[in-house]
Write a protein that holds these residues in place. Structure first.
Motif, PDB file in Angstrom:
ATOM      1  N   ALA A  78       0.830  -1.203   0.000  1.00  0.00           N
ATOM      2  CA  ALA A  78       0.000   0.000   0.000  1.00  0.00           C
ATOM      3  C   ALA A  78       0.867   1.256   0.000  1.00  0.00           C
ATOM      4  O   ALA A  78       0.533   2.252  -0.654  1.00  0.00           O
ATOM      5  N   VAL A  79       1.974   1.232   0.736  1.00  0.00           N
ATOM      6  CA  VAL A  79       2.912   2.365   0.724  1.00  0.00           C
ATOM      7  C   VAL A  79       3.467   2.554  -0.683  1.00  0.00           C
ATOM      8  O   VAL A  79       3.564   3.683  -1.188  1.00  0.00           O
ATOM      9  N   GLN A  80       3.824   1.455  -1.320  1.00  0.00           N
ATOM     10  CA  GLN A  80       4.348   1.517  -2.685  1.00  0.00           C
ATOM     11  C   GLN A  80       3.328   2.133  -3.638  1.00  0.00           C
ATOM     12  O   GLN A  80       3.690   2.842  -4.572  1.00  0.00           O
ATOM     13  N   HIS A 155       6.722  19.683   4.418  1.00  0.00           N
ATOM     14  CA  HIS A 155       8.126  19.267   4.394  1.00  0.00           C
ATOM     15  C   HIS A 155       8.655  19.053   5.811  1.00  0.00           C
ATOM     16  O   HIS A 155       9.301  18.035   6.094  1.00  0.00           O
ATOM     17  N   SER A 156       8.373  20.000   6.698  1.00  0.00           N
ATOM     18  CA  SER A 156       8.864  19.877   8.076  1.00  0.00           C
ATOM     19  C   SER A 156       8.199  18.709   8.789  1.00  0.00           C
ATOM     20  O   SER A 156       8.840  17.993   9.565  1.00  0.00           O
ATOM     21  N   LEU A 157       6.910  18.479   8.515  1.00  0.00           N
ATOM     22  CA  LEU A 157       6.193  17.375   9.145  1.00  0.00           C
ATOM     23  C   LEU A 157       6.720  16.030   8.644  1.00  0.00           C
ATOM     24  O   LEU A 157       6.849  15.073   9.411  1.00  0.00           O
ATOM     25  N   SER A 158       7.053  15.965   7.364  1.00  0.00           N
ATOM     26  CA  SER A 158       7.613  14.732   6.803  1.00  0.00           C
ATOM     27  C   SER A 158       8.978  14.434   7.410  1.00  0.00           C
ATOM     28  O   SER A 158       9.287  13.287   7.758  1.00  0.00           O
ATOM     29  N   ASN A 159       9.802  15.472   7.548  1.00  0.00           N
ATOM     30  CA  ASN A 159      11.120  15.286   8.150  1.00  0.00           C
ATOM     31  C   ASN A 159      11.008  14.854   9.609  1.00  0.00           C
ATOM     32  O   ASN A 159      11.748  13.977  10.069  1.00  0.00           O
ATOM     33  N   PHE A 160      10.065  15.471  10.332  1.00  0.00           N
ATOM     34  CA  PHE A 160       9.864  15.106  11.731  1.00  0.00           C
ATOM     35  C   PHE A 160       9.368  13.663  11.833  1.00  0.00           C
ATOM     36  O   PHE A 160       9.787  12.917  12.721  1.00  0.00           O
ATOM     37  N   SER A 161       8.460  13.262  10.932  1.00  0.00           N
ATOM     38  CA  SER A 161       7.933  11.896  10.932  1.00  0.00           C
ATOM     39  C   SER A 161       9.043  10.882  10.719  1.00  0.00           C
ATOM     40  O   SER A 161       9.082   9.836  11.382  1.00  0.00           O
ATOM     41  N   LEU A 162       9.957  11.191   9.806  1.00  0.00           N
ATOM     42  CA  LEU A 162      11.066  10.279   9.518  1.00  0.00           C
ATOM     43  C   LEU A 162      11.988  10.162  10.728  1.00  0.00           C
ATOM     44  O   LEU A 162      12.401   9.054  11.106  1.00  0.00           O
ATOM     45  N   ALA A 163      12.322  11.302  11.353  1.00  0.00           N
ATOM     46  CA  ALA A 163      13.191  11.278  12.542  1.00  0.00           C
ATOM     47  C   ALA A 163      12.526  10.518  13.674  1.00  0.00           C
ATOM     48  O   ALA A 163      13.169   9.724  14.377  1.00  0.00           O
ATOM     49  N   LEU A 164      11.227  10.730  13.848  1.00  0.00           N
ATOM     50  CA  LEU A 164      10.477  10.045  14.897  1.00  0.00           C
ATOM     51  C   LEU A 164      10.455   8.541  14.654  1.00  0.00           C
ATOM     52  O   LEU A 164      10.588   7.737  15.591  1.00  0.00           O
ATOM     53  N   ILE A 294       9.687   4.951   7.043  1.00  0.00           N
ATOM     54  CA  ILE A 294      11.027   4.897   6.444  1.00  0.00           C
ATOM     55  C   ILE A 294      10.952   4.375   5.011  1.00  0.00           C
ATOM     56  O   ILE A 294      11.630   4.888   4.109  1.00  0.00           O
ATOM     57  N   LEU A 295      10.117   3.347   4.776  1.00  0.00           N
ATOM     58  CA  LEU A 295       9.953   2.805   3.425  1.00  0.00           C
ATOM     59  C   LEU A 295       9.432   3.873   2.472  1.00  0.00           C
ATOM     60  O   LEU A 295       9.912   4.004   1.339  1.00  0.00           O
ATOM     61  N   SER A 296       8.453   4.648   2.927  1.00  0.00           N
ATOM     62  CA  SER A 296       7.894   5.705   2.078  1.00  0.00           C
ATOM     63  C   SER A 296       8.953   6.759   1.752  1.00  0.00           C
ATOM     64  O   SER A 296       8.993   7.292   0.637  1.00  0.00           O
ATOM     65  N   ALA A 297       9.840   7.048   2.730  1.00  0.00           N
ATOM     66  CA  ALA A 297      10.919   8.011   2.487  1.00  0.00           C
ATOM     67  C   ALA A 297      11.894   7.481   1.442  1.00  0.00           C
ATOM     68  O   ALA A 297      12.359   8.228   0.566  1.00  0.00           O
ATOM     69  N   LEU A 298      12.195   6.189   1.516  1.00  0.00           N
ATOM     70  CA  LEU A 298      13.089   5.580   0.536  1.00  0.00           C
ATOM     71  C   LEU A 298      12.490   5.594  -0.866  1.00  0.00           C
ATOM     72  O   LEU A 298      13.216   5.655  -1.867  1.00  0.00           O
ATOM     73  N   LEU A 299      11.147   5.561  -0.934  1.00  0.00           N
ATOM     74  CA  LEU A 299      10.458   5.592  -2.224  1.00  0.00           C
ATOM     75  C   LEU A 299      10.268   7.019  -2.745  1.00  0.00           C
ATOM     76  O   LEU A 299       9.718   7.221  -3.831  1.00  0.00           O
ATOM     77  N   GLY A 300      10.701   8.006  -1.933  1.00  0.00           N
ATOM     78  CA  GLY A 300      10.701   9.385  -2.416  1.00  0.00           C
ATOM     79  C   GLY A 300       9.574  10.275  -1.947  1.00  0.00           C
ATOM     80  O   GLY A 300       9.522  11.451  -2.319  1.00  0.00           O
ATOM     81  N   ASN A 301       8.658   9.754  -1.146  1.00  0.00           N
ATOM     82  CA  ASN A 301       7.541  10.578  -0.668  1.00  0.00           C
ATOM     83  C   ASN A 301       7.198  10.162   0.758  1.00  0.00           C
ATOM     84  O   ASN A 301       6.391   9.260   0.973  1.00  0.00           O
ATOM     85  N   THR A 302       7.809  10.828   1.729  1.00  0.00           N
ATOM     86  CA  THR A 302       7.677  10.424   3.128  1.00  0.00           C
ATOM     87  C   THR A 302       6.239  10.538   3.625  1.00  0.00           C
ATOM     88  O   THR A 302       5.597  11.590   3.482  1.00  0.00           O
ATOM     89  N   MET A 303       5.747   9.467   4.191  1.00  0.00           N
ATOM     90  CA  MET A 303       4.391   9.436   4.760  1.00  0.00           C
ATOM     91  C   MET A 303       4.372  10.204   6.078  1.00  0.00           C
ATOM     92  O   MET A 303       5.228  10.004   6.933  1.00  0.00           O
ATOM     93  N   GLU A 304       3.392  11.091   6.229  1.00  0.00           N
ATOM     94  CA  GLU A 304       3.256  11.813   7.489  1.00  0.00           C
ATOM     95  C   GLU A 304       2.781  10.858   8.579  1.00  0.00           C
ATOM     96  O   GLU A 304       1.804  10.134   8.401  1.00  0.00           O
ATOM     97  N   TYR A 305       3.487  10.865   9.701  1.00  0.00           N
ATOM     98  CA  TYR A 305       3.139   9.974  10.808  1.00  0.00           C
ATOM     99  C   TYR A 305       2.045  10.628  11.652  1.00  0.00           C
ATOM    100  O   TYR A 305       2.227  10.914  12.829  1.00  0.00           O
ATOM    101  N   VAL A 306       0.895  10.867  11.003  1.00  0.00           N
ATOM    102  CA  VAL A 306      -0.217  11.557  11.661  1.00  0.00           C
ATOM    103  C   VAL A 306      -1.501  10.778  11.402  1.00  0.00           C
ATOM    104  O   VAL A 306      -1.950  10.666  10.260  1.00  0.00           O
ATOM    105  N   TYR A 307      -2.082  10.242  12.458  1.00  0.00           N
ATOM    106  CA  TYR A 307      -3.359   9.540  12.348  1.00  0.00           C
ATOM    107  C   TYR A 307      -4.510  10.540  12.294  1.00  0.00           C
ATOM    108  O   TYR A 307      -4.356  11.708  12.680  1.00  0.00           O
ATOM    109  N   THR A 308      -5.659  10.070  11.835  1.00  0.00           N
ATOM    110  CA  THR A 308      -6.850  10.911  11.877  1.00  0.00           C
ATOM    111  C   THR A 308      -7.337  11.004  13.327  1.00  0.00           C
ATOM    112  O   THR A 308      -6.947  10.179  14.169  1.00  0.00           O
ATOM    113  N   PRO A 309      -8.185  11.978  13.647  1.00  0.00           N
ATOM    114  CA  PRO A 309      -8.666  12.113  15.027  1.00  0.00           C
ATOM    115  C   PRO A 309      -9.315  10.849  15.584  1.00  0.00           C
ATOM    116  O   PRO A 309      -9.068  10.477  16.734  1.00  0.00           O
TER     117      PRO A 309
END
Length: 356
Positions: A78-80, A155-164, A294-309
């Motif tokens: 699904a990430v792919q 961009h900042s949220l994606s970077n934070f998600s990857l670091a987290l 991390i997989l999404s970042a390697l594929l070039g589009n980092t997934m935001e680590y943010v769930y819905t409410p």
């Protein structure tokens, strides 16, 4: 779980329906669901046999790990495909399903045989401590995104998600070192050791390992088909993506964990049930989800680590309710029923309201 093996016939049926007859997505998705169920059971049986060689602690960890293979592969494909909302919904549903439904069924059915089910408090404390950190880690980006003002960019949220994600995986690995190596003795179950009753394995270690690897390959094939037909199936059956991700996909992947955890509880070995169910939720939160980021970042589009409410609310509530049940270091069938009821309420809400 061998009674499920007859459903393996749906594996060739799915392949023919998808690549030979090219049937509509709804039918292929349905066949695929029936095919994944017995594969989850095969994974459960093979890991259970391996656990008889490795011992309960490593066995419970392995069972939880292999029980998450279907979700891991489904989410990976699904990430792919860029279906990030389905990924997070499925992972949230896995956490809910393991903590509330699998653990609830284990406690309820085991509690019908035993008045109280005692367990090793160190096992639950370790798992829920890591789950608590996981809850903290998903709350932080959520609130910063929705209340951080204009300073929060994608961009900042994606970077934070990857670091987290990296931090969480490191902490998960440290937790494994703690529980399996440096402090392994505090997780030993003295009562089970004193029983002296050791179940003899039915399969050789080599056969168990071969079956586990073969089932994993089959799950990978079926997972890819399921991901590519889920959108068409949702439209045909009138089911929301939230319900499919949070309820349906985790239920398919949790078949092995369900059966194994319940069987262990019936035998009075609740510690192994906890390792399978609660440990699996911890693994989803601390390892599988960050791995998808991390997989999404390697594929070039980092997934935001943010769930819905609603996903966030469901995860937090499930952790709090389950932790409350385990507070007095013994459980009974009523507490198991409460966990099951909580799962039914949340599942019903996602089905009726169709929101994530």
């Amino acid at each position: 779980m061998k009674y499920m093996y007859w459903l393996l016939i749906f594996i060739p049926i799915t392949l023919v329906a998808r690549f030979g007859l090219q049937l509509n997505d709804g039918l292929v998705f349905l066949f695929c669901c029936f095919g994944i169920v017995p594969l989850a059971a095969v994974l459960g049986d093979s890991t259970e046999q391996i656990s008889l060689y490795t011992g309960p602690k490593i066995g419970g960890f392995l069972n939880a790990t292999m029980g998450n293979v279907p979700e891991l592969l489904i989410c990976g494909f699904a990430v792919q495909a860029g279906m990030y909302s389905l990924v997070l919904a499925s992972l949230a549903g896995s956490i809910l399903g393991n903590i509330l439904l699998v653990m609830g069924m284990s406690i309820f059915i085991g509690g019908l045989k035993y008045k109280f089910l005692p367990f090793n408090k160190n096992i639950t404390h370790n798992n829920f401590t890591l789950l608590g950190f996981a809850a903290f880690s998903i709350v932080v980006p959520f609130f910063f995104k929705y209340s951080g003002g204009g300073g929060i960019t994608e961009h900042s949220l994606s970077n934070f998600s990857l670091a987290l994600a990296v931090i969480m995986i490191v902490l998960y690995l440290l937790g494994l070192i703690f529980s399996l190596i440096t402090h392994r003795d505090i997780f030993d179950d003295e009562d089970e050791d004193e029983d002296g009753e050791k179940e003899a394995p039915e399969w050789s270690f080599k056969k168990s390992l071969s079956v586990m690897i073969g089932a994993t390959v089959c799950v990978a094939v079926m997972s890819e088909i399921l991901v590519h037909t889920v959108e068409g199936a949702a439209e045909q059956f009138g089911l929301g993506e939230a319900f499919i991700g949070i309820i349906l996909i985790p239920l398919l992947g949790n078949v092995a964990e369900h059966a194994s955890a319940i069987m262990m509880a019936v035998k009075g070995k609740l510690n192994i049930s906890i390792e399978i169910a609660v440990g699996s939720s911890m693994q989803i939160a601390m390892f599988v989800t960050p791995l998808m980021v991390i997989l999404s970042a390697l594929l070039g589009n980092t997934m935001e680590y943010v769930y819905t409410p609603m996903e966030l609310l469901g995860i937090i509530i499930s952790i709090v309710i389950a932790a409350t049940v385990f507070m007095d270091h013994k459980v009974n069938w009523l507490e198991g029923a409460e966990l099951i009821a909580a799962y039914i309420i949340l599942g019903g809400a996602f089905l009726v309201f169709g929101i994530g």
